[in-house]
Enzyme design. Structure first.
Site, mmCIF file in Angstrom:
data_model
loop_
_atom_site.group_PDB
_atom_site.id
_atom_site.type_symbol
_atom_site.label_atom_id
_atom_site.label_comp_id
_atom_site.label_asym_id
_atom_site.label_seq_id
_atom_site.Cartn_x
_atom_site.Cartn_y
_atom_site.Cartn_z
ATOM 1 N N SER A 47 -2.272 -1.889 -15.842
ATOM 2 C CA SER A 47 -1.347 -2.288 -16.902
ATOM 3 C C SER A 47 -2.194 -2.804 -18.061
ATOM 4 C CB SER A 47 -0.360 -3.346 -16.413
ATOM 5 O OG SER A 47 -1.028 -4.388 -15.744
ATOM 6 N N GLU A 49 -2.272 -5.080 -21.774
ATOM 7 C CA GLU A 49 -1.588 -6.109 -22.583
ATOM 8 C C GLU A 49 -1.977 -5.963 -24.047
ATOM 9 O OE1 GLU A 49 -1.282 -10.103 -20.916
ATOM 10 O OE2 GLU A 49 -1.997 -10.842 -22.849
ATOM 11 N N HIS A 109 6.742 -10.271 -22.899
ATOM 12 C CA HIS A 109 6.449 -11.665 -22.540
ATOM 13 C C HIS A 109 7.538 -12.548 -23.141
ATOM 14 C CE1 HIS A 109 1.895 -11.274 -21.600
ATOM 15 N NE2 HIS A 109 2.473 -10.097 -21.487
ATOM 16 N N ASP A 141 2.516 -21.884 -24.440
ATOM 17 C CA ASP A 141 1.757 -23.000 -25.007
ATOM 18 C C ASP A 141 2.408 -23.428 -26.308
ATOM 19 O OD1 ASP A 141 -0.266 -23.473 -23.152
ATOM 20 O OD2 ASP A 141 -1.295 -21.660 -23.793
ATOM 21 N N TYR A 178 -3.558 -18.699 -11.910
ATOM 22 C CA TYR A 178 -4.814 -19.249 -12.448
ATOM 23 C C TYR A 178 -5.847 -19.420 -11.342
ATOM 24 C CZ TYR A 178 -1.696 -19.959 -16.303
ATOM 25 O OH TYR A 178 -0.793 -19.719 -17.311
ATOM 26 N N PHE A 249 -12.130 -19.080 -26.614
ATOM 27 C CA PHE A 249 -10.886 -18.793 -25.879
ATOM 28 C C PHE A 249 -10.901 -19.457 -24.512
ATOM 29 C CE2 PHE A 249 -8.311 -14.680 -26.403
ATOM 30 C CZ PHE A 249 -8.133 -14.875 -27.748
ATOM 31 N N HIS A 299 -4.976 -5.567 -14.530
ATOM 32 C CA HIS A 299 -4.261 -5.786 -15.802
ATOM 33 C C HIS A 299 -5.335 -6.030 -16.863
ATOM 34 C CE1 HIS A 299 -0.899 -7.143 -18.366
ATOM 35 N NE2 HIS A 299 -1.687 -8.131 -18.763
HETATM 36 C C1 LIG Z 1 -1.038 -13.108 -17.724
HETATM 37 C C2 LIG Z 1 -0.790 -14.219 -18.751
HETATM 38 C C3 LIG Z 1 -0.038 -13.922 -19.880
HETATM 39 C C4 LIG Z 1 0.227 -14.917 -20.843
HETATM 40 N N1 LIG Z 1 0.978 -14.608 -21.954
HETATM 41 C C5 LIG Z 1 1.295 -15.577 -22.846
HETATM 42 C C6 LIG Z 1 2.144 -15.304 -23.975
HETATM 43 O O1 LIG Z 1 2.564 -14.164 -24.185
HETATM 44 N N2 LIG Z 1 2.454 -16.332 -24.818
HETATM 45 C C7 LIG Z 1 2.006 -17.612 -24.618
HETATM 46 O O2 LIG Z 1 2.330 -18.507 -25.415
HETATM 47 N N3 LIG Z 1 1.191 -17.897 -23.563
HETATM 48 C C8 LIG Z 1 0.836 -16.910 -22.670
HETATM 49 N N4 LIG Z 1 0.034 -17.221 -21.592
HETATM 50 C C9 LIG Z 1 -0.491 -18.563 -21.463
HETATM 51 C C10 LIG Z 1 0.493 -19.491 -20.737
HETATM 52 O O3 LIG Z 1 1.697 -19.605 -21.458
HETATM 53 C C11 LIG Z 1 -0.176 -20.859 -20.619
HETATM 54 O O4 LIG Z 1 -1.257 -20.794 -19.735
HETATM 55 C C12 LIG Z 1 0.757 -22.021 -20.310
HETATM 56 O O5 LIG Z 1 0.034 -23.228 -20.532
HETATM 57 C C13 LIG Z 1 1.264 -22.031 -18.879
HETATM 58 O O6 LIG Z 1 2.190 -21.068 -18.661
HETATM 59 P P1 LIG Z 1 2.714 -20.786 -17.157
HETATM 60 O O7 LIG Z 1 3.759 -19.756 -17.265
HETATM 61 O O8 LIG Z 1 1.577 -20.529 -16.257
HETATM 62 O O9 LIG Z 1 3.356 -22.212 -16.857
HETATM 63 P P2 LIG Z 1 3.907 -22.913 -15.525
HETATM 64 O O10 LIG Z 1 3.834 -22.007 -14.351
HETATM 65 O O11 LIG Z 1 5.218 -23.509 -15.862
HETATM 66 O O12 LIG Z 1 2.830 -24.075 -15.298
HETATM 67 C C14 LIG Z 1 2.413 -24.886 -16.402
HETATM 68 C C15 LIG Z 1 1.743 -26.139 -15.861
HETATM 69 O O13 LIG Z 1 2.714 -27.035 -15.340
HETATM 70 C C16 LIG Z 1 2.459 -27.327 -13.979
HETATM 71 N N5 LIG Z 1 3.780 -27.426 -13.341
HETATM 72 C C17 LIG Z 1 4.628 -26.438 -13.059
HETATM 73 N N6 LIG Z 1 5.766 -26.912 -12.532
HETATM 74 C C18 LIG Z 1 5.628 -28.267 -12.479
HETATM 75 C C19 LIG Z 1 6.476 -29.336 -12.062
HETATM 76 N N7 LIG Z 1 7.702 -29.120 -11.578
HETATM 77 N N8 LIG Z 1 6.008 -30.601 -12.181
HETATM 78 C C20 LIG Z 1 4.776 -30.842 -12.678
HETATM 79 N N9 LIG Z 1 3.928 -29.860 -13.106
HETATM 80 C C21 LIG Z 1 4.360 -28.601 -13.008
HETATM 81 C C22 LIG Z 1 1.612 -26.163 -13.480
HETATM 82 O O14 LIG Z 1 0.813 -26.518 -12.352
HETATM 83 C C23 LIG Z 1 0.777 -25.893 -14.708
HETATM 84 O O15 LIG Z 1 -0.268 -26.805 -14.828
HETATM 85 C C24 LIG Z 1 -0.287 -16.237 -20.644
HETATM 86 C C25 LIG Z 1 -1.063 -16.514 -19.512
HETATM 87 C C26 LIG Z 1 -1.324 -15.521 -18.570
HETATM 88 C C27 LIG Z 1 -2.183 -15.823 -17.364
#
Ligand SMILES: Cc1cc2nc3c(=O)[nH]c(=O)nc-3n(C[C@H](O)[C@H](O)[C@H](O)COP(=O)(O)OP(=O)(O)OC[C@H]3O[C@@H](n4cnc5c(N)ncnc54)[C@H](O)[C@@H]3O)c2cc1C
Length: 327
Positions: A47, A49, A109, A141, A178, A249, A299
């Site tokens: 895939s 991106e 996304h 983020d 991660y 990055f 990916h």
């Molecule tokens: C493949 C990939 C694609 C991405 N694409 C984008 C994009 O298009 N746009 C963008 O803005 N960013 C993108 N990101 C970055 C991502 O949004 C960031 O890394 C963000 O900080 C975390 O997103 P997440 O979905 O992993 O969050 P989550 O899975 O919600 O986790 C975020 C943090 O919160 C913690 N956490 C989760 N649930 C709880 C809870 N109930 N209580 C306490 N802590 C908790 C987790 O351990 C983690 O540290 C991408 C990252 C990856 C790996």
């Protein structure tokens, strides 16, 4: 399918005066070769991106990239969503153009940042109505320099977003993972519990943050299995062509940059041709090593540049399909 470690001779065999290479050969660990692969074997699943373009010139660059990679028939291509939801319309427009004008399967996304559940639901429904069936569900983020604050009427974490999307329609949902632990996680174990929650809420695979040390990813797979996670954990591959940018990055997203990588790129700052060749070798070694360890899904973070991704896909055994095959 781990590469075999060939038995090494016991002891140092009294080679004090032997040349260093010979001594290392006799006394160090020996590894079998990377397995050779026939192009007749099924190719790995890929895939790609992309990020949505900000200007006309970048739009042209993106579409040149999409057209170059399209014949490789990836199983999906995903389009990112800018920090703080800043690219909502551009992401949407790019995804819809992919639907209209290509044979590719798009994945949009979608993030939780700055949006209420009602707004997220409206976006998701728009995608569904346009024929988009795959969402990469993320917390996202916030804009640089500001801390993450969940929307009062929105989803706090990606797991909540997955649950919401699962209720809206039968989306195929991917989430982020991660191998080196998310920078804000309270512990590696808590981050793994979070990954499991996202998958249990309805996601069907995870795509990893990029990594440069293959052993980090393979150890992460072991930890996922030990935690009862059996969904595919697809490695995110970042072909590095600009080392300084990759360092910046990586500091932001918590990916470590091994010293050997810096040494490989050292001295290529003003030599783009050598830099590209080094970049291709680094990424090729990484995917070949993963493939030798049984990984058959990848990916690619293309950064809207096709050349390295195309070459590495070729090395992985992926060949272009003619238009009639892609259908
Ligand atoms: C493949 C990939 C694609 C991405 N694409 C984008 C994009 O298009 N746009 C963008 O803005 N960013 C993108 N990101 C970055 C991502 O949004 C960031 O890394 C963000 O900080 C975390 O997103 P997440 O979905 O992993 O969050 P989550 O899975 O919600 O986790 C975020 C943090 O919160 C913690 N956490 C989760 N649930 C709880 C809870 N109930 N209580 C306490 N802590 C908790 C987790 O351990 C983690 O540290 C991408 C990252 C990856 C790996």
């Amino acid at each position: 399918m781990a590469s075999s470690l060939i038995d090494r001779p016991a002891g140092r065999s009294g080679l004090a005066a032997a040349p260093a290479t010979l001594e290392r050969w006799l006394t160090g660990p020996r590894f079998g070769p990377l397995p050779s692969r026939s192009v007749r074997e099924p190719p790995p699943l890929l895939s790609f991106e992309f990020f949505p373009p900000k200007s006309e010139a970048l739009e042209t660059q993106l579409w040149t990239c999409i057209r170059r990679l399209e014949p490789l028939a990836p199983r999906f291509v995903s389009v990112t969503y800018g920090a703080g939801g800043s690219t909502q319309e551009r992401t949407h427009a790019t995804v819809l153009r992919i639907v209209r004008e290509t044979s590719l399967v798009p994945a949009a996304h979608l993030t939780c940042v700055g949006a209420s559940s009602a707004e997220i639901e409206a976006i998701a429904r728009r995608y569904w109505e346009a024929g988009v069936r795959h969402i990469v569900a993320l917390r996202g983020d916030p804009p640089p320099g500001t801390p993450y604050v969940p929307h009062r009427e929105g989803c706090a974490y990606a797991a909540d977003l997955v649950a919401l999307l699962s209720k809206i329609a039968d989306f195929d949902i991917s989430v982020a993972a991660y191998p080196e632990t998310h920078p804000e996680a309270s512990s590696p174990g808590a981050d793994l519990d979070n990954l499991k929650r996202k998958l249990d809420a309805g996601a069907s695979r995870a795509i990893t943050q990029y990594f440069f040390d293959t052993a980090v990813y393979l150890r992460f797979l072991d930890r996922c299995l030990a935690a009862g996670i059996t969904a595919p954990i697809v490695p995110g591959i970042m072909p590095v062509s600009n080392f300084a940018q990759a360092v910046r990055f990586s500091a932001l997203c918590g990916a470590s940059v091994p010293g050997w990588l810096g040494e490989l790129f050292e001295g290529t700052e003003n030599d783009p041709e050598t830099r590209r060749m080094v970049a291709a070798v680094v990424a090729a070694e990484q995917v070949r090593l993963l493939q030798a360890n049984g990984v058959d899904e990848f990916h690619f973070y293309t950064l809207n540049r096709p050349d390295l991704t195309y070459a590495i896909a070729h090395i992985l055994g992926v060949r272009p399909r003619v238009a009639a095959d892609i259908g």
